[in-house]
Design an enzyme around this catalytic site. Structure first.
Site, PDB file in Angstrom:
ATOM      1  N   LYS A  22       0.859  -1.209   0.000  1.00 44.43           N
ATOM      2  CA  LYS A  22       0.000   0.000   0.000  1.00 44.43           C
ATOM      3  C   LYS A  22       0.888   1.250   0.000  1.00 44.43           C
ATOM      4  CE  LYS A  22      -1.773   1.561   4.015  1.00 44.43           C
ATOM      5  NZ  LYS A  22      -1.518   2.992   4.310  1.00 44.43           N
ATOM      6  N   ASN A  23       1.904   1.264   0.880  1.00 44.82           N
ATOM      7  CA  ASN A  23       2.687   2.498   1.052  1.00 44.82           C
ATOM      8  C   ASN A  23       3.746   2.715  -0.020  1.00 44.82           C
ATOM      9  OD1 ASN A  23       1.046   2.992   3.174  1.00 44.82           O
ATOM     10  ND2 ASN A  23       2.536   2.487   4.767  1.00 44.82           N
ATOM     11  N   CYS A 116      -5.257   7.665   9.194  1.00 43.27           N
ATOM     12  CA  CYS A 116      -5.495   7.044  10.500  1.00 43.27           C
ATOM     13  C   CYS A 116      -5.413   8.075  11.623  1.00 43.27           C
ATOM     14  CB  CYS A 116      -4.442   5.970  10.768  1.00 43.27           C
ATOM     15  SG  CYS A 116      -4.850   4.433   9.992  1.00 43.27           S
ATOM     16  N   ARG A 121      -0.641  14.246  13.136  1.00 45.68           N
ATOM     17  CA  ARG A 121      -0.269  14.111  11.711  1.00 45.68           C
ATOM     18  C   ARG A 121       0.038  15.484  11.082  1.00 45.68           C
ATOM     19  NH1 ARG A 121      -1.986   8.959   9.881  1.00 45.68           N
ATOM     20  NH2 ARG A 121      -0.112   9.000   8.570  1.00 45.68           N
ATOM     21  N   ASP A 305       4.124   0.676  12.269  1.00 47.77           N
ATOM     22  CA  ASP A 305       2.937   0.044  11.676  1.00 47.77           C
ATOM     23  C   ASP A 305       2.760  -1.413  12.108  1.00 47.77           C
ATOM     24  OD1 ASP A 305       3.169   1.778   8.465  1.00 47.77           O
ATOM     25  OD2 ASP A 305       2.577   2.424  10.470  1.00 47.77           O
ATOM     26  N   ARG A 397      -8.547  -0.670   4.534  1.00 53.94           N
ATOM     27  CA  ARG A 397      -7.724   0.392   3.929  1.00 53.94           C
ATOM     28  C   ARG A 397      -6.339  -0.139   3.577  1.00 53.94           C
ATOM     29  NH1 ARG A 397      -6.750   5.078   7.456  1.00 53.94           N
ATOM     30  NH2 ARG A 397      -5.573   5.615   5.595  1.00 53.94           N
TER      31      ARG A 397
HETATM   32  C1  EPZ Z   1       3.928   7.062   6.410  1.00 48.03           C
HETATM   33  O1  EPZ Z   1       3.096   8.055   6.969  1.00 48.03           O
HETATM   34  C2  EPZ Z   1       3.043   5.815   6.289  1.00 48.03           C
HETATM   35  N1  EPZ Z   1       1.906   6.109   5.420  1.00 48.03           N
HETATM   36  C3  EPZ Z   1       2.530   5.414   7.680  1.00 48.03           C
HETATM   37  O2  EPZ Z   1       1.791   4.197   7.521  1.00 48.03           O
HETATM   38  C4  EPZ Z   1       3.736   5.144   8.581  1.00 48.03           C
HETATM   39  O3  EPZ Z   1       3.275   4.854   9.887  1.00 48.03           O
HETATM   40  C5  EPZ Z   1       4.640   6.385   8.626  1.00 48.03           C
HETATM   41  O4  EPZ Z   1       5.034   6.751   7.277  1.00 48.03           O
HETATM   42  C6  EPZ Z   1       5.896   6.144   9.440  1.00 48.03           C
HETATM   43  O5  EPZ Z   1       6.603   5.074   8.909  1.00 48.03           O
HETATM   44  C7  EPZ Z   1       2.082   6.112   4.073  1.00 48.03           C
HETATM   45  O6  EPZ Z   1       3.177   5.884   3.572  1.00 48.03           O
HETATM   46  C8  EPZ Z   1       0.866   6.401   3.251  1.00 48.03           C
HETATM   47  P1  EPZ Z   1       5.855  10.411   8.554  1.00 48.03           P
HETATM   48  P2  EPZ Z   1       3.606   9.589   7.022  1.00 48.03           P
HETATM   49  O7  EPZ Z   1       5.732  11.702   7.836  1.00 48.03           O
HETATM   50  O8  EPZ Z   1       4.396   9.928   5.807  1.00 48.03           O
HETATM   51  C9  EPZ Z   1       5.960  13.511  12.101  1.00 48.03           C
HETATM   52  C10 EPZ Z   1      -0.055   2.760   7.728  1.00 48.03           C
HETATM   53  O9  EPZ Z   1      -0.527   2.199   8.727  1.00 48.03           O
HETATM   54  N2  EPZ Z   1       5.744  14.523  11.055  1.00 48.03           N
HETATM   55  O10 EPZ Z   1       7.082   9.587   8.338  1.00 48.03           O
HETATM   56  O11 EPZ Z   1       2.447  10.431   7.382  1.00 48.03           O
HETATM   57  C11 EPZ Z   1       4.714  12.677  12.327  1.00 48.03           C
HETATM   58  O12 EPZ Z   1       3.839  13.318  13.240  1.00 48.03           O
HETATM   59  C12 EPZ Z   1       0.374   4.216   7.822  1.00 48.03           C
HETATM   60  O13 EPZ Z   1       0.139   2.216   6.610  1.00 48.03           O
HETATM   61  C13 EPZ Z   1       5.839  15.864  11.405  1.00 48.03           C
HETATM   62  O14 EPZ Z   1       6.070  16.196  12.553  1.00 48.03           O
HETATM   63  O15 EPZ Z   1       4.583   9.511   8.274  1.00 48.03           O
HETATM   64  C14 EPZ Z   1       5.284  11.412  12.915  1.00 48.03           C
HETATM   65  O16 EPZ Z   1       5.555  11.617  14.284  1.00 48.03           O
HETATM   66  C15 EPZ Z   1       0.072   4.834   9.183  1.00 48.03           C
HETATM   67  N3  EPZ Z   1       5.649  16.804  10.439  1.00 48.03           N
HETATM   68  C16 EPZ Z   1       6.618  11.266  12.187  1.00 48.03           C
HETATM   69  O17 EPZ Z   1       6.930  12.560  11.650  1.00 48.03           O
HETATM   70  C17 EPZ Z   1       5.397  16.452   9.129  1.00 48.03           C
HETATM   71  O18 EPZ Z   1       5.268  17.354   8.279  1.00 48.03           O
HETATM   72  C18 EPZ Z   1       6.591  10.243  11.052  1.00 48.03           C
HETATM   73  O19 EPZ Z   1       5.643  10.691  10.113  1.00 48.03           O
HETATM   74  C19 EPZ Z   1       5.310  15.082   8.798  1.00 48.03           C
HETATM   75  C20 EPZ Z   1       5.494  14.135   9.779  1.00 48.03           C
END
Ligand code: EPZ
Length: 417
Positions: A22-23, A116, A121, A305, A397
């Site tokens: 998915k990702n 989610c 986020r 995840d 999802r």
């Molecule tokens: C991706 O989400 C994945 N989703 C998530 O999978 C996964 O949990 C996550 O990466 C971490 O590995 C997809 O790829 C569609 P991040 P993403 O930006 O990109 C903080 C699932 O279950 N952050 O790496 O949204 C954030 O709050 C989903 O398949 C900021 O602070 O994750 C978090 O603490 C859930 N500011 C950390 O970074 C930002 O602008 C990691 O988030 C962006 C993120």
């Protein structure tokens, strides 16, 4: 609303093929809007999140069609850079439409993303990263307005290795004159897959999988046929399910290198694991030992995840386990539901303390989000008696009719409308 009815107490035995990730699919679909030819995605798993991304591409004017398991995308007629909240609210991945729209149209207007409910986020890293490339960004009335008329190449330093922000900045920079470098980039395998996809279309990205990624600008991207990587989170979910239920399961079409952190923990707990090419075989014949400490970290650390799923396993293991969730501030929602099933869990901020019990018992529970929904399925398979899981739309999802795979292995799961 559909529910799962699970009869617990069954071991899991057999062979299952893992679908494409998915990702990996979501950023690849977003990126396809930048291609001036036809993109064919093989084995395109139709998770509901993927279906929403197809709807977003169609709203932008791309022509999308499925032929068996292939998704065919022709973005040559795409002529919009505005995405309404009708779809963006449903998925987190709508946020990484910013990069492709900026690259292709030099403008983007995207409503705030959904996804989610596992934390706030934020999208500040996406915004700051794009602004450091001279993209003018305004956020008002729940929309993000981007003007990239004068986008530049340059250096982007991410405060945190955000997966989505890394992907957005890569895609935004593909057509920029000169070379852009991202420091402290996320290293997830899905980012390497995006790099390979872009380069197969004629792009020049390198360094994905490391913390420094460079993007050399090119004029255009041509059409291709591409097969994404397999889903390491579904792989991990099924490995944990077998570890919890006992039995012997062989997963095919995996990349074992993408699950090294989990495999190490499962071996510690007493599972026998064999790896051969794209196959991972796990055997668990008895109640496992608790894993003393699990801490979620950016890749290649233990994946957030899989946190709900491994937490579920700890509730029935022998001993005490501590789980620390470093990525998302409210990703322990599963604990209230597991407690209804007899689990002994204490939550304090980002830490869960789990005392393993001999057995869980069936109950009526509700999936709070995608991955904790998967954890509840594992709990239901292991519990004594019957478990009903409500709000299973969360699970669809990111899993493809998960009950079919698990029933193939010996589970007893019915999807009830
Ligand atoms: C991706 O989400 C994945 N989703 C998530 O999978 C996964 O949990 C996550 O990466 C971490 O590995 C997809 O790829 C569609 P991040 P993403 O930006 O990109 C903080 C699932 O279950 N952050 O790496 O949204 C954030 O709050 C989903 O398949 C900021 O602070 O994750 C978090 O603490 C859930 N500011 C950390 O970074 C930002 O602008 C990691 O988030 C962006 C993120």
């Amino acid at each position: 609303m559909e529910t799962f009815l699970i009869k617990g107490g069954t071991a899991l035995n057999g062979v299952v093929k893992i679908p494409t990730a998915k990702n990996a699919l979501l950023p690849i679909l977003a990126c396809s809007i930048m291609c001036d030819g036809v993109v064919v995605i093989n084995d395109c798993s139709r998770y509901t999140d993927v279906n929403y991304m197809v709807k977003i591409l169609t709203e932008l004017g791309a022509k999308c069609s499925f032929e068996n398991d292939c998704l065919i995308i022709d973005s040559s007629c795409a002529d919009k850079f505005f995405i309404s909240e009708e779809y963006t609210k449903k998925v987190r991945s709508s946020i990484f439409m910013l990069g492709p729209l900026i690259a292709r149209f030099k403008h983007a207007k995207v409503a705030y993303p959904g996804g989610c409910n596992i934390g706030t986020r934020p999208i500040d890293l996406h915004i700051k990263g794009l602004q450091s490339l001279n993209v003018k960004i305004e956020e008002k009335h729940g929309y993000i307005f981007c003007d990239a008329t004068n986008i530049l190449s340059g250096e982007v330093h991410l405060d945190f290795p955000s997966v989505g922000a890394t992907e957005n900045i890569i895609m935004a920079s593909v057509f920029s004159k000169g070379t852009t470098t991202i420091y402290n980039a996320a290293k997830e395998p899905e980012i390497e897959d995006l790099q390979n996809f872009i380069n197969a279309m004629g792009g020049k990205v390198c360094g994905a999988g490391t913390s420094t990624i460079t993007i050399e600008g090119v004029k255009k991207l041509h059409g291709i046929t591409y097969t994404p990587i397999s889903d390491r989170i579904i792989t991990g979910t099924y490995l944990i399910a077998c570890a919890a239920a006992s039995g012997k399961v062989c997963l095919t079409n995996t990349n074992p290198n993408h699950n090294t952190a989990l495999i190490s923990k499962l071996k510690q707990s007493g599972c026998k694991i064999q790896i051969k090419n794209d196959k991972i075989t796990l055997e668990a014949t008895h109640r496992l030992k608790s894993i003393s400490k699990i801490e979620t970290l950016p890749y290649p650390g233990f994946p957030t995840d899989l946190q709900s799923q491994i937490l579920t396993l700890q509730t029935i293991s022998k001993g005490t386990s501590v789980i620390i969730e470093n990525l998302f501030e409210t990703r322990f929602k599963i604990y209230t539901e597991l407690t209804k099933m007899g689990a002994d869990i204490i939550i304090k901020d980002r830490m869960a303390l789990i005392n393993g019990v001999k057995a869980l018992y069936g109950a009526n529970v509700t999936a709070p989000d995608l991955r904790s929904g998967a954890g509840l399925i594992i709990a239901g398979i292991c519990a004594e008696g019957y478990t009903t899981i409500n709000d299973i739309y969360h699970i669809d999802r990111g899993y493809l009719k998960i009950e079919n795979d698990l029933n193939l292995l010996g589970a007893d799961i019915k999807r009830l409308s």
